[in-house]
Write a protein that holds these residues in place. Structure first.
Motif, mmCIF file in Angstrom:
data_model
loop_
_atom_site.group_PDB
_atom_site.id
_atom_site.type_symbol
_atom_site.label_atom_id
_atom_site.label_comp_id
_atom_site.label_asym_id
_atom_site.label_seq_id
_atom_site.Cartn_x
_atom_site.Cartn_y
_atom_site.Cartn_z
ATOM 1 N N PRO A 220 0.859 -1.461 0.230
ATOM 2 C CA PRO A 220 -0.322 0.230 -0.143
ATOM 3 C C PRO A 220 1.100 1.084 0.584
ATOM 4 N N ARG A 221 1.944 1.597 1.121
ATOM 5 C CA ARG A 221 2.610 2.271 1.053
ATOM 6 C C ARG A 221 3.608 2.432 0.089
ATOM 7 N N LEU A 222 3.690 1.136 -1.414
ATOM 8 C CA LEU A 222 4.627 1.656 -1.854
ATOM 9 C C LEU A 222 5.269 3.061 -2.784
ATOM 10 N N ALA A 223 3.607 3.288 -3.662
ATOM 11 C CA ALA A 223 3.923 4.584 -4.364
ATOM 12 C C ALA A 223 4.050 5.741 -3.975
ATOM 13 N N GLU A 224 3.787 6.096 -2.339
ATOM 14 C CA GLU A 224 4.283 7.043 -1.606
ATOM 15 C C GLU A 224 5.528 7.187 -0.911
ATOM 16 N N VAL A 225 6.162 5.948 -0.587
ATOM 17 C CA VAL A 225 7.425 5.903 -0.174
ATOM 18 C C VAL A 225 8.534 6.178 -1.858
ATOM 19 N N ALA A 226 8.206 5.561 -2.695
ATOM 20 C CA ALA A 226 8.699 5.613 -4.127
ATOM 21 C C ALA A 226 8.793 7.414 -4.992
ATOM 22 N N ALA A 227 7.568 8.082 -4.442
ATOM 23 C CA ALA A 227 7.693 9.059 -4.737
ATOM 24 C C ALA A 227 8.088 10.822 -3.985
ATOM 25 N N ASP A 228 8.160 9.628 -2.595
ATOM 26 C CA ASP A 228 9.057 10.715 -1.206
ATOM 27 C C ASP A 228 10.580 10.719 -1.917
ATOM 28 N N ILE A 229 10.939 9.230 -2.189
ATOM 29 C CA ILE A 229 12.698 9.417 -2.583
ATOM 30 C C ILE A 229 12.323 10.066 -3.784
ATOM 31 N N GLY A 230 11.744 10.259 -4.816
ATOM 32 C CA GLY A 230 12.080 10.845 -6.266
ATOM 33 C C GLY A 230 11.677 11.808 -5.843
ATOM 34 N N LEU A 231 11.283 13.052 -4.835
ATOM 35 C CA LEU A 231 10.998 14.492 -4.547
ATOM 36 C C LEU A 231 12.324 15.394 -4.201
ATOM 37 N N ALA A 232 12.697 14.082 -2.880
ATOM 38 C CA ALA A 232 14.043 15.198 -2.210
ATOM 39 C C ALA A 232 14.747 14.466 -2.885
ATOM 40 N N ILE A 233 15.432 13.455 -4.240
ATOM 41 C CA ILE A 233 15.944 13.561 -4.291
ATOM 42 C C ILE A 233 16.549 14.674 -5.454
ATOM 43 N N ALA A 234 15.028 14.973 -6.723
ATOM 44 C CA ALA A 234 14.657 16.572 -7.166
ATOM 45 C C ALA A 234 15.008 18.114 -6.747
ATOM 46 N N GLU A 235 14.801 17.976 -5.075
ATOM 47 C CA GLU A 235 14.619 18.896 -4.271
ATOM 48 C C GLU A 235 15.868 19.081 -4.364
ATOM 49 N N GLY A 236 16.892 18.149 -3.631
ATOM 50 C CA GLY A 236 18.156 17.810 -2.888
ATOM 51 C C GLY A 236 19.174 18.257 -4.070
ATOM 52 N N LEU A 237 19.515 17.924 -4.960
ATOM 53 C CA LEU A 237 20.040 17.986 -6.630
ATOM 54 C C LEU A 237 19.787 18.785 -7.226
ATOM 55 N N GLY A 238 18.482 19.793 -7.239
ATOM 56 C CA GLY A 238 17.935 20.658 -8.215
ATOM 57 C C GLY A 238 17.747 20.472 -9.440
ATOM 58 N N VAL A 239 17.053 19.563 -9.261
ATOM 59 C CA VAL A 239 17.417 18.505 -10.478
ATOM 60 C C VAL A 239 16.037 19.785 -11.245
ATOM 61 N N THR A 240 16.556 20.066 -12.443
ATOM 62 C CA THR A 240 15.059 20.664 -13.170
ATOM 63 C C THR A 240 14.778 20.100 -14.909
ATOM 64 N N GLY A 241 13.863 19.965 -14.847
ATOM 65 C CA GLY A 241 13.391 18.731 -16.609
ATOM 66 C C GLY A 241 12.604 17.539 -15.143
ATOM 67 N N MET A 242 13.081 16.684 -16.800
ATOM 68 C CA MET A 242 13.186 15.168 -16.153
ATOM 69 C C MET A 242 13.770 14.409 -14.907
ATOM 70 N N LEU A 243 13.307 14.033 -14.089
ATOM 71 C CA LEU A 243 14.135 13.472 -12.999
ATOM 72 C C LEU A 243 13.615 11.352 -12.977
ATOM 73 N N ALA A 244 13.942 10.963 -13.378
ATOM 74 C CA ALA A 244 14.274 9.029 -13.731
ATOM 75 C C ALA A 244 14.890 8.870 -12.698
ATOM 76 N N VAL A 245 14.271 7.904 -11.591
ATOM 77 C CA VAL A 245 14.985 7.257 -10.336
ATOM 78 C C VAL A 245 14.939 5.752 -10.440
ATOM 79 N N GLU A 246 16.006 4.902 -11.050
ATOM 80 C CA GLU A 246 15.453 3.742 -10.725
ATOM 81 C C GLU A 246 15.684 3.014 -9.626
ATOM 82 N N LEU A 247 14.912 2.264 -9.409
ATOM 83 C CA LEU A 247 14.762 1.451 -7.813
ATOM 84 C C LEU A 247 15.121 -0.039 -7.738
#
Length: 371
Positions: A220-247
């Protein structure tokens, strides 16, 4: 006056940014590595993306520079930024997609879950890592690897002795995973983000073969955890554009970050036909700092199947009518590339309400192009 987007790299990702750019009223220019590449229709220049003068001349006539790949050298990128040219994603973010050792170190600083890893500079250090991690490990070249290239699973330092001459290597634990997933995030310079559903990816020979969106059978929480990881990386690295996080999803249901891509990515091709706003339009919106589109899926299921290799005796074009006639609901995308074993020459998308039917349609349509 229309905005002008400059794309460095003439591959299929650039090709697939062209149509949504035109629909948004954005002019597109492409710096291709050589004539006749996938994005030749918009190639206004041909030249070496590693040469500052070539890239500078190309960038002068566009509003924003973005990329089909992550290989433009840091000194070229930073020179453009110093001259006031808008570059998205910028060099400060791209360095983490270009160098896996930097990526691992920065993700550790951000507290992102990832495999046990180490920088190894010689056989003794790698032997010590192997001894501490079950006797086998994944070893990667920090720069330049993709689609399984620059990656070896080893049980002895001798298996990568040829790589040590080029410098430090990345050693990672051999993760006991149940499946591979990918999380895409779009982020514009002003900070707005959009989150796509986490998807399941199927790899064959180190190359992505199929994608199912959203990832089925998740906790149930898989999608939430994956989204949280992606957002944390995008913001922490200052990504602009599309970011793909392979997990990796581990056998004990944890998520660990495997790789990053700061551009449209194979795991997001399903969205061209399966999402309200696909990744190629979203990337164009994001790098131009336009309001982001809706990433919501149009149907409960979408499946993407890559066309790998392609027919040798004839051509994709010759087989297209048969595939279209047999599977009118499937969407077939070809890249204008010559067939070659293992090469990505196109993909098929199918969407619908029944996952088994959608998988069948995508696979059956793609099978028309197999040799």
């Amino acid at each position: 006056m229309a905005l002008t987007l400059g794309i460095v790299g003439g591959g299929q990702l650039a090709r697939m940014m062209i149509a949504p750019s035109v629909e948004l009223g954005v002019e597109v220019r492409v710096l291709a590595e050589e004539p006749g590449m996938s994005a030749a229709i918009a190639a206004t220049a041909v030249g070496d993306y590693r040469d500052l003068e070539t890239v500078r001349a190309f960038a002068r006539d566009v509003d924003v520079v973005t990329f089909d790949h992550e290989h433009v050298p840091q000194d070229v990128l930073r020179a453009l930024v110093a001259e006031g040219i808008a570059v998205h994603p910028g060099p400060d973010a791209l360095q983490f997609a270009q160098d896996k050792l930097r990526m691992r170190a920065r993700l550790a600083e951000l507290g992102i879950p990832q495999p046990v890893w180490a920088e190894v500079t010689d056989a003794a250090q790698l032997q010590a890592f192997l001894a501490e991690n079950g006797g086998r490990a994944v070893v990667k070249t920090p720069r330049g690897g993709y689609d399984g290239k620059g990656v070896r699973v080893v049980s002895s330092p001798d298996e990568v002795s040829d790589w040590f001459a080029d410098g430090a290597l990345l050693a990672e634990e051999l993760v006991d995973f149940s499946r591979e997933l990918a999380q895409q995030i779009a982020r514009r310079p002003s900070g707005e983000s959009a989150v796509y559903p986490v998807v399941e990816t199927v790899q064959r020979g180190g190359v992505c073969a199929e994608v199912v969106a959203p990832a089925p059978h998740g906790a149930p929480r898989l999608a939430e955890v994956a989204a949280d990881i992606g957002l944390a990386i995008a913001e922490g690295l200052g990504v602009t554009g599309m970011l793909a996080v392979e997990l990796f999803e581990t056998t004990d249901e944890r998520l660990l970050v495997n790789e990053l891509a700061m551009r449209p990515h194979n795991s997001g091709h399903w969205g061209q036909d399966g999402a309200v706003t696909g990744q190629f339009e979203q990337h164009v919106r994001a790098v131009l700092d336009l309001p982001l589109g809706d990433p919501t899926p149009r149907q409960p299921w979408a499946v993407m199947v890559n066309i790998l290799g392609g027919p040798v005796a004839d051509s994709l074009e010759s087989r297209l009518p048969g595939a279209l006639a047999a599977h009118p609901a499937a969407k077939i995308h070809t890249y204008g590339k010559a067939p070659r074993p293992g090469r990505k020459v196109g993909h098929v998308n199918a969407v619908g309400t029944d996952l088994e039917v959608v998988v069948y349609e995508a696979r059956a349509a793609a099978a028309f192009f197999a040799d």
